[in-house]
Enzyme design. Structure first.
Site, PDB file in Angstrom:
ATOM      1  N   HIS A  83      39.099  49.204  40.753  1.00 39.67           N
ATOM      2  CA  HIS A  83      40.391  50.071  40.844  1.00 39.67           C
ATOM      3  C   HIS A  83      40.403  51.260  41.678  1.00 39.67           C
ATOM      4  O   HIS A  83      41.640  51.734  41.654  1.00 39.67           O
ATOM      5  CB  HIS A  83      40.498  50.233  39.222  1.00 39.67           C
ATOM      6  CG  HIS A  83      39.731  51.772  38.993  1.00 39.67           C
ATOM      7  ND1 HIS A  83      38.542  51.314  38.091  1.00 39.67           N
ATOM      8  CD2 HIS A  83      39.808  53.097  38.897  1.00 39.67           C
ATOM      9  CE1 HIS A  83      38.026  52.683  37.831  1.00 39.67           C
ATOM     10  NE2 HIS A  83      38.801  53.764  38.466  1.00 39.67           N
ATOM     11  N   GLY A 120      33.656  25.769  29.270  1.00 41.06           N
ATOM     12  CA  GLY A 120      34.699  24.914  28.638  1.00 41.06           C
ATOM     13  C   GLY A 120      35.028  24.979  27.093  1.00 41.06           C
ATOM     14  O   GLY A 120      35.262  23.797  26.571  1.00 41.06           O
ATOM     15  N   ASP A 165      35.161  45.161  37.525  1.00 43.54           N
ATOM     16  CA  ASP A 165      35.605  46.145  38.167  1.00 43.54           C
ATOM     17  C   ASP A 165      34.762  46.648  39.321  1.00 43.54           C
ATOM     18  O   ASP A 165      34.187  47.834  39.136  1.00 43.54           O
ATOM     19  CB  ASP A 165      36.136  47.238  37.181  1.00 43.54           C
ATOM     20  CG  ASP A 165      36.841  48.359  37.713  1.00 43.54           C
ATOM     21  OD1 ASP A 165      37.278  48.269  38.989  1.00 43.54           O
ATOM     22  OD2 ASP A 165      37.036  49.425  37.009  1.00 43.54           O
ATOM     23  N   GLY A 217      37.806  60.760  39.763  1.00 44.15           N
ATOM     24  CA  GLY A 217      37.435  60.629  40.933  1.00 44.15           C
ATOM     25  C   GLY A 217      35.813  60.276  40.962  1.00 44.15           C
ATOM     26  O   GLY A 217      35.205  59.904  41.986  1.00 44.15           O
ATOM     27  N   SER A 219      34.710  57.761  39.513  1.00 39.66           N
ATOM     28  CA  SER A 219      34.744  56.134  39.382  1.00 39.66           C
ATOM     29  C   SER A 219      34.226  55.619  40.844  1.00 39.66           C
ATOM     30  O   SER A 219      34.484  55.925  41.850  1.00 39.66           O
ATOM     31  CB  SER A 219      36.273  55.813  39.242  1.00 39.66           C
ATOM     32  OG  SER A 219      36.913  56.067  37.976  1.00 39.66           O
TER      33      SER A 219
END
Length: 502
Positions: free
Chosen positions: A130, A290, A160, A232, A234
């Site tokens: 992100h 599955g 992420d 900031g 992150s």
């Protein structure tokens, strides 16, 4: 000290023995108490540790060019106060009177700032997905201020994580990953990042908790920390006291936008397999079983004779998936996968995704109270996340109204299918009404739902439902496990209490 003084008053040999015994005892007590006191105070300084890793922590600047459109000038009645002021304001912004939403305007640039860290001296940098988003231009800023253009190696939105590559004329400092699974609540950690664009900032705290689910993605397993993390930070690293990265700072919980002591980091154990795949393939290649699953609560565990709430309950099996060919069935509870315990349903997707595609694994299941093992060769999870399907052909039955568990039931005739818009592929017994004061209403069963199974046995008529419920009561069961399908055929398990039936 009193013991030492008394020892001196004894004869020489005895006095020496007692003296050394007392001294050893005092030292042992000091050694025992010192770690507790040191842990209470915390580390005396993190300066040496920060110096050791600071050069490997970078700032990330991501710029995105966005096509801009004009905004229509508000229509003000003639003579309105400040009319001239509004006109001058919009003219200065390149949008005069008469220019509407379609008026051309130059593209605008959107910039974001975050953090990252170098994991390979050749120039590999890790950050959050992100942080870079869909950026057209990414710049990595080293601790000494050097700016390097970065290219995207690969990114993954579900965990992420993003991997970048830079080229430098000088050697780069890199850090290594540590074992995040060994971290315990109370262990000291240090975060370094770029909060609010201020540059390299060091904060410290402890691990507050592990395995946090903040519902940001299918593989949530965050480390929670009270080390100050702000906007900031992150993409920046969370270090243990050995200077190893045990987490990637990713999110904060805050009503104000600033740190309130609740920050979350993707653990190294979750991030490293993804990073390795991005380095090798430029994309993720996750294992695929599955199945569609749901959690097991206490009532469901009792109905399934599990003993305790555990595992992942299979609510659907993809007809073309590995689970189908390996003999897994709806109603199975997966309790162990490839030797790893499945304590709750959200553990399974993370374990499966981290398992290499094509690997043959043993899956331990509980089926009707018995534990079995099935061998499964994993497929590859596609980006659209394959959905399980459930088709159980059964004979049509006449519409016979009955009451059970506070539910009014009917057979699935063509008339009833049309009335409730139930697909032709859905088979079972139709719910036509729910007593609002019944346990079934508490479990959010509603008119238009279809009962496919009761107690893991298929039902095709209202009489089948009442018969199965009577049998469960006779067996002393406290709840009835229902497999419920909605009108579109999506199924879920629901355990409805029997002792509260009205």
């Amino acid at each position: 000290m009193a013991h030492l003084v008394n020892a001196l008053a004894q004869p020489a040999a005895a006095r020496a023995d007692r003296f050394w015994a007392a001294l050893v005892g005092a030292l042992a007590l000091a050694v025992t108490l010192w770690p507790l006191d040191a842990r209470a105070r915390g580390p005396e300084s993190l300066a040496d540790l920060a110096d050791q890793v600071m050069d490997a922590v970078v700032n990330i600047s991501a710029a995105t060019t966005v096509e801009a459109r004009g905004r229509a000038l508000p229509q003000l009645p003639p003579g309105t106060p400040f009319e001239d002021l509004f006109e001058e304001f919009f003219n200065r912004r390149g949008q005069g009177p008469g220019q509407g939403d379609s008026a051309p305007r130059p593209p605008r640039r959107s910039n974001s700032l975050g953090s990252g860290f170098i994991i390979d001296a050749s120039g590999l940098v890790v950050t959050n997905n992100h942080v870079i988003g869909d950026a057209n231009e990414i710049t990595v800023i080293l601790h000494d201020g050097t700016k390097l253009k970065a290219e995207l190696v690969g990114k993954d939105s579900k965990v992420d994580v993003a991997v970048l590559r830079v080229k430098s004329d000088k050697p780069l400092k890199a850090v290594t990953f540590g074992d995040s699974d060994r971290m315990r609540p109370g262990d000291w950690v240090m975060a370094i990042g770029n909060p609010f664009g201020l540059g390299g900032s060091v904060t410290a705290g402890v691990v507050s908790a592990r395995g946090r689910n903040i519902e940001s993605g299918p593989y949530d397993n965050f480390i929670q920390t009270d080390a100050s993390i702000n906007k900031g930070n992150s993409g920046g690293p969370l270090f243990n006291m050995s200077g190893e990265v045990i987490g990637i700072n990713t999110a904060i919980l805050s009503p104000t936008g600033g740190s309130v002591g609740i920050g979350f980091a993707v653990p190294a154990s979750t991030a490293v397999p993804v990073i390795d795949q991005l380095r090798q393939f430029g994309e993720t290649r996750r294992g695929w079983l599955g199945v569609r699953i749901q959690n097991v609560d206490d009532a469901t565990a009792e109905a399934l004779n599990l003993g305790s709430a555990r595992g992942a309950l299979v609510a659907g099996v993809d007809e073309k998936g590995p689970a189908k060919t390996s003999g897994l069935e709806v109603g199975d509870v997966i309790v162990k996968f490839d030797g790893k315990e499945v304590r709750e349903s959200r553990d399974l997707p993370r374990i499966v995704a981290a398992t290499p595609v094509g690997k043959a694994v043993d899956v331990s299941i509980v089926r009707k109270g018995k534990e079995l093992t099935r061998a499964v060769t994993l497929g590859r999870l596609e980006d659209n996340d394959k959905q399980a399907s459930l088709n159980q052909p059964q004979a049509e039955t006449p519409s016979i109204a009955r009451q059970a568990l506070g539910l009014s039931l009917s057979g699935l005739t063509e008339e009833m299918r049309k009335r409730y818009n139930v697909k032709d592929t859905v088979k079972g017994v139709l719910v036509t009404r729910v007593d609002p004061n019944s346990p079934a209403a508490d479990k959010r069963i509603q008119a238009g739902d279809v009962i496919v199974e009761v107690g893991q046995e298929t039902v095709s008529s209202p009489a089948d439902v009442t018969k199965r419920i009577d049998a469960l009561k006779k067996d002393g069961r406290k709840s009835a496990l229902l497999l419920i399908a909605n009108a579109q055929g999506e199924v879920r398990f629901i355990a409805v209490p029997l002792d509260k039936e009205g």
